[in-house]
Design a protein around this motif. Structure first.
Motif, PDB file in Angstrom:
ATOM      1  N   VAL A   1     110.483  26.086  77.307  1.00  0.00           N
ATOM      2  CA  VAL A   1     110.949  27.407  77.723  1.00  0.00           C
ATOM      3  C   VAL A   1     110.496  28.427  76.689  1.00  0.00           C
ATOM      4  O   VAL A   1     110.631  28.206  75.492  1.00  0.00           O
ATOM      5  CB  VAL A   1     112.491  27.433  77.859  1.00  0.00           C
ATOM      6  N   SER A   2     109.930  29.542  77.186  1.00  0.00           N
ATOM      7  CA  SER A   2     109.355  30.504  76.233  1.00  0.00           C
ATOM      8  C   SER A   2     110.425  31.124  75.361  1.00  0.00           C
ATOM      9  O   SER A   2     111.534  31.387  75.801  1.00  0.00           O
ATOM     10  CB  SER A   2     108.619  31.598  76.986  1.00  0.00           C
ATOM     11  N   LYS A   3     110.062  31.329  74.097  1.00  0.00           N
ATOM     12  CA  LYS A   3     110.988  31.952  73.153  1.00  0.00           C
ATOM     13  C   LYS A   3     111.005  33.449  73.386  1.00  0.00           C
ATOM     14  O   LYS A   3     109.987  34.040  73.735  1.00  0.00           O
ATOM     15  CB  LYS A   3     110.524  31.668  71.729  1.00  0.00           C
ATOM     16  N   ALA A   4     112.157  34.064  73.163  1.00  0.00           N
ATOM     17  CA  ALA A   4     112.230  35.524  73.310  1.00  0.00           C
ATOM     18  C   ALA A   4     111.400  36.179  72.218  1.00  0.00           C
ATOM     19  O   ALA A   4     111.405  35.749  71.079  1.00  0.00           O
ATOM     20  CB  ALA A   4     113.678  35.976  73.193  1.00  0.00           C
ATOM     21  N   VAL A   5     110.648  37.160  72.607  1.00  0.00           N
ATOM     22  CA  VAL A   5     109.827  37.899  71.647  1.00  0.00           C
ATOM     23  C   VAL A   5     110.401  39.304  71.563  1.00  0.00           C
ATOM     24  O   VAL A   5     110.666  39.930  72.577  1.00  0.00           O
ATOM     25  CB  VAL A   5     108.355  37.955  72.123  1.00  0.00           C
TER      26      VAL A   5
ATOM     27  N   PHE B   1      94.770  23.560  70.050  1.00  0.00           N
ATOM     28  CA  PHE B   1      95.516  24.824  70.062  1.00  0.00           C
ATOM     29  C   PHE B   1      97.007  24.516  69.982  1.00  0.00           C
ATOM     30  O   PHE B   1      97.447  23.412  70.348  1.00  0.00           O
ATOM     31  CB  PHE B   1      95.256  25.599  71.372  1.00  0.00           C
ATOM     32  N   ASN B   2      97.783  25.525  69.577  1.00  0.00           N
ATOM     33  CA  ASN B   2      99.235  25.402  69.657  1.00  0.00           C
ATOM     34  C   ASN B   2      99.617  25.185  71.121  1.00  0.00           C
ATOM     35  O   ASN B   2      98.903  25.650  72.015  1.00  0.00           O
ATOM     36  CB  ASN B   2      99.909  26.666  69.132  1.00  0.00           C
ATOM     37  N   PRO B   3     100.735  24.504  71.398  1.00  0.00           N
ATOM     38  CA  PRO B   3     101.091  24.211  72.800  1.00  0.00           C
ATOM     39  C   PRO B   3     101.525  25.465  73.559  1.00  0.00           C
ATOM     40  O   PRO B   3     101.974  26.439  72.941  1.00  0.00           O
ATOM     41  CB  PRO B   3     102.271  23.245  72.650  1.00  0.00           C
ATOM     42  N   ILE B   4     101.373  25.421  74.888  1.00  0.00           N
ATOM     43  CA  ILE B   4     101.887  26.534  75.721  1.00  0.00           C
ATOM     44  C   ILE B   4     102.170  26.028  77.124  1.00  0.00           C
ATOM     45  O   ILE B   4     101.589  25.023  77.563  1.00  0.00           O
ATOM     46  CB  ILE B   4     100.888  27.713  75.751  1.00  0.00           C
ATOM     47  N   ARG B   5     103.082  26.716  77.789  1.00  0.00           N
ATOM     48  CA  ARG B   5     103.353  26.422  79.202  1.00  0.00           C
ATOM     49  C   ARG B   5     102.827  27.612  80.007  1.00  0.00           C
ATOM     50  O   ARG B   5     102.873  28.753  79.547  1.00  0.00           O
ATOM     51  CB  ARG B   5     104.869  26.264  79.388  1.00  0.00           C
ATOM     52  N   GLU B   6     102.340  27.336  81.233  1.00  0.00           N
ATOM     53  CA  GLU B   6     101.708  28.397  82.021  1.00  0.00           C
ATOM     54  C   GLU B   6     102.637  29.586  82.228  1.00  0.00           C
ATOM     55  O   GLU B   6     102.233  30.751  82.144  1.00  0.00           O
ATOM     56  CB  GLU B   6     101.237  27.854  83.375  1.00  0.00           C
ATOM     57  N   SER B   7     103.912  29.303  82.518  1.00  0.00           N
ATOM     58  CA  SER B   7     104.854  30.398  82.780  1.00  0.00           C
ATOM     59  C   SER B   7     105.048  31.273  81.548  1.00  0.00           C
ATOM     60  O   SER B   7     105.357  32.462  81.648  1.00  0.00           O
ATOM     61  CB  SER B   7     106.205  29.837  83.230  1.00  0.00           C
ATOM     62  N   THR B   8     104.837  30.698  80.379  1.00  0.00           N
ATOM     63  CA  THR B   8     104.963  31.476  79.144  1.00  0.00           C
ATOM     64  C   THR B   8     103.877  32.545  79.098  1.00  0.00           C
ATOM     65  O   THR B   8     104.118  33.690  78.728  1.00  0.00           O
ATOM     66  CB  THR B   8     104.830  30.550  77.911  1.00  0.00           C
ATOM     67  N   VAL B   9     102.666  32.130  79.521  1.00  0.00           N
ATOM     68  CA  VAL B   9     101.549  33.085  79.552  1.00  0.00           C
ATOM     69  C   VAL B   9     101.855  34.181  80.568  1.00  0.00           C
ATOM     70  O   VAL B   9     101.701  35.378  80.298  1.00  0.00           O
ATOM     71  CB  VAL B   9     100.229  32.369  79.932  1.00  0.00           C
ATOM     72  N   SER B  10     102.334  33.758  81.731  1.00  0.00           N
ATOM     73  CA  SER B  10     102.651  34.716  82.780  1.00  0.00           C
ATOM     74  C   SER B  10     103.698  35.719  82.290  1.00  0.00           C
ATOM     75  O   SER B  10     103.542  36.939  82.414  1.00  0.00           O
ATOM     76  CB  SER B  10     103.147  33.947  84.001  1.00  0.00           C
ATOM     77  N   ARG B  11     104.765  35.189  81.679  1.00  0.00           N
ATOM     78  CA  ARG B  11     105.829  36.089  81.204  1.00  0.00           C
ATOM     79  C   ARG B  11     105.362  36.978  80.055  1.00  0.00           C
ATOM     80  O   ARG B  11     105.787  38.126  79.950  1.00  0.00           O
ATOM     81  CB  ARG B  11     107.046  35.271  80.752  1.00  0.00           C
ATOM     82  N   ALA B  12     104.485  36.438  79.215  1.00  0.00           N
ATOM     83  CA  ALA B  12     103.989  37.243  78.085  1.00  0.00           C
ATOM     84  C   ALA B  12     103.302  38.508  78.593  1.00  0.00           C
ATOM     85  O   ALA B  12     103.380  39.565  77.975  1.00  0.00           O
ATOM     86  CB  ALA B  12     103.026  36.418  77.240  1.00  0.00           C
ATOM     87  N   MET B  13     102.623  38.372  79.743  1.00  0.00           N
ATOM     88  CA  MET B  13     101.932  39.547  80.313  1.00  0.00           C
ATOM     89  C   MET B  13     102.883  40.411  81.119  1.00  0.00           C
ATOM     90  O   MET B  13     102.962  41.620  80.919  1.00  0.00           O
ATOM     91  CB  MET B  13     100.787  39.089  81.228  1.00  0.00           C
ATOM     92  N   THR B  14     103.575  39.771  82.061  1.00  0.00           N
ATOM     93  CA  THR B  14     104.344  40.582  83.015  1.00  0.00           C
ATOM     94  C   THR B  14     105.521  41.279  82.357  1.00  0.00           C
ATOM     95  O   THR B  14     105.826  42.427  82.682  1.00  0.00           O
ATOM     96  CB  THR B  14     104.837  39.721  84.199  1.00  0.00           C
ATOM     97  N   ARG B  15     106.181  40.621  81.406  1.00  0.00           N
ATOM     98  CA  ARG B  15     107.327  41.269  80.754  1.00  0.00           C
ATOM     99  C   ARG B  15     106.887  42.557  80.063  1.00  0.00           C
ATOM    100  O   ARG B  15     107.529  43.593  80.160  1.00  0.00           O
ATOM    101  CB  ARG B  15     107.956  40.318  79.739  1.00  0.00           C
ATOM    102  N   ARG B  16     105.743  42.475  79.379  1.00  0.00           N
ATOM    103  CA  ARG B  16     105.249  43.667  78.679  1.00  0.00           C
ATOM    104  C   ARG B  16     104.809  44.740  79.668  1.00  0.00           C
ATOM    105  O   ARG B  16     105.065  45.929  79.473  1.00  0.00           O
ATOM    106  CB  ARG B  16     104.080  43.285  77.763  1.00  0.00           C
ATOM    107  N   TYR B  17     104.116  44.328  80.725  1.00  0.00           N
ATOM    108  CA  TYR B  17     103.622  45.327  81.686  1.00  0.00           C
ATOM    109  C   TYR B  17     104.797  46.047  82.341  1.00  0.00           C
ATOM    110  O   TYR B  17     104.798  47.276  82.460  1.00  0.00           O
ATOM    111  CB  TYR B  17     102.726  44.658  82.742  1.00  0.00           C
ATOM    112  N   PHE B  18     105.801  45.279  82.741  1.00  0.00           N
ATOM    113  CA  PHE B  18     106.929  45.924  83.426  1.00  0.00           C
ATOM    114  C   PHE B  18     107.770  46.755  82.458  1.00  0.00           C
ATOM    115  O   PHE B  18     108.310  47.796  82.844  1.00  0.00           O
ATOM    116  CB  PHE B  18     107.744  44.893  84.211  1.00  0.00           C
ATOM    117  N   ALA B  19     107.829  46.338  81.195  1.00  0.00           N
ATOM    118  CA  ALA B  19     108.517  47.176  80.193  1.00  0.00           C
ATOM    119  C   ALA B  19     107.776  48.504  80.039  1.00  0.00           C
ATOM    120  O   ALA B  19     108.384  49.573  79.936  1.00  0.00           O
ATOM    121  CB  ALA B  19     108.601  46.454  78.857  1.00  0.00           C
ATOM    122  N   ASP B  20     106.441  48.418  80.052  1.00  0.00           N
ATOM    123  CA  ASP B  20     105.638  49.650  79.943  1.00  0.00           C
ATOM    124  C   ASP B  20     105.796  50.521  81.191  1.00  0.00           C
ATOM    125  O   ASP B  20     105.920  51.745  81.098  1.00  0.00           O
ATOM    126  CB  ASP B  20     104.163  49.313  79.729  1.00  0.00           C
TER     127      ASP B  20
END
Ligand code: AHZ
Length: 308
Positions: A4-8, A40-59
């Motif tokens: 589960v992605s960590k809060a940034v 590479f460091n590990p990642i889950r696909e949804s983490t990548v998705s949230r990393a983009m969409t959370r920022r875009y929608f905040a903007d």
């Protein structure tokens, strides 16, 4: 649970993470390393998705109320954004660019040639952004137009008070009626460009909006997208008619565009080649000093509006 992605933590509105990796690799630590053990460091696909969409929608949320919207990220729009954002880091500036790639016509100098010519005194702009040039007396030459555009773009994008919404078209203007009956521009109506291009064959694709007390339009001369805001001013009867861009005359065109950069109707400043359509000014062809300095003048006009 580990996936589960960590809060940034985000800085308000601009999506810049304040948390950085603790293990910072360097290129030299990677060069000639043991690639067989590389991972590479590990990642889950949804983490990548949230990393983009959370920022875009905040903007989208933060910039729904902007101080200034710049329409078009060509050489004039980017120059305007650079000067404005630098002078007033307290102003929230949204740039809306129809293309996926910002930069407009400034990736080449002219035809398909690399070098970009700027007549003096626009060399001042190049020194400010740190782009080198060859001094030829009355004019200077940047070795590649892409060096100018990429440098300017990187400076604008790094500014905390600027957000570029690319692949997004301004497809209308928000207007308000003043007490005296006059109309004031109060923001822009946007849509994904790919959607804007399909209004004829798809339905139910209503747009989105950005409110702003000031819009600066730099959408270039007439074309599939160009001169958008001033053409809309005519169809909404705020401009009687367009003068229509005249033939090429470098000598007069550049001075005219810079000097005429102004608020055309309350709440709407027009700069760059879009102005040639309003005033019936000449085009200048492949010399870009007027685009940088029209950006400086547009910023100056905007700063008057926001004078404290
Ligand atoms: O995609 C367009 C381009 O990047 C963008 N744009 C246009 N309509 C838009 C809309 N919504 C969002 N409705 C829109 N974006 O605006 C940008 C305009 O960039 P440009 O390079 O065409 O214009 P400029 O005025 O910054 O620079 C003009 C450069 C020219 S044209 C010319 C001549 O023809 O003689 N000479 C020079 C130096």
């Amino acid at each position: 649970a580990a996936e589960v992605s960590k809060a940034v933590t985000l800085k308000a509105g601009n999506g810049t993470p304040t948390v950085t990796s603790k293990q910072e690799a360097t290129i030299s630590s990677l060069l000639n390393g043991d690639w067989s053990a590389f991972t590479f460091n590990p990642i889950r696909e949804s983490t990548v998705s949230r990393a983009m969409t959370r920022r875009y929608f905040a903007d989208l949320d933060a910039y729904a109320e902007s101080d200034i919207v710049i329409v078009g990220a060509g050489s004039c729009g980017l120059s305007t954004a650079y000067v404005l954002a630098k002078e007033r880091p307290d102003l929230r500036i949204a740039i809306v660019e129809a293309g996926v790639a910002p930069g407009g016509g400034a990736w080449l100098g002219g035809q398909l040639f690399s070098a970009m010519v700027m007549r003096k005194p626009a060399d001042a702009f190049l020194r400010d952004i740190g782009v080198e040039y060859e001094d030829e007396g009355d004019y200077v030459v940047v070795k590649h137009a892409a060096l100018f555009t990429s440098t300017l773009l990187s400076k604008v994008l790094a500014m905390e008070n600027v957000k570029l919404f690319n692949a997004t078209a301004v497809e209308d203007l928000i207007t308000r009626k003043e007490k005296d009956g006059s109309v004031r521009i109060a923001g822009v109506v946007t849509n994904w460009t790919l959607v804007s291009m399909h209004h004829d064959d798809q339905s139910c694709m209503d747009p989105n909006t950005i409110n702003a007390p000031l819009v600066i339009s730099t959408t270039g001369h007439d074309g599939p997208f160009g001169a958008f805001c001033v053409k809309r001013l005519v169809s909404m009867e705020q401009l009687e008619k367009l003068g229509g861009m005249r033939g090429l005359d470098m000598q007069t065109a550049e001075d005219a565009i810079v000097k005429r950069t102004r608020e055309i109707v309350p709440g709407l400043i027009v700069g760059g080649m879009e102005l040639s359509e309003v005033d019936g000014a000449n085009r200048m062809g492949p010399t870009f000093g007027a685009m940088a300095l029209s950006g400086v003048k547009a910023a100056e006009e905007a700063l008057k509006v926001f004078e404290i």
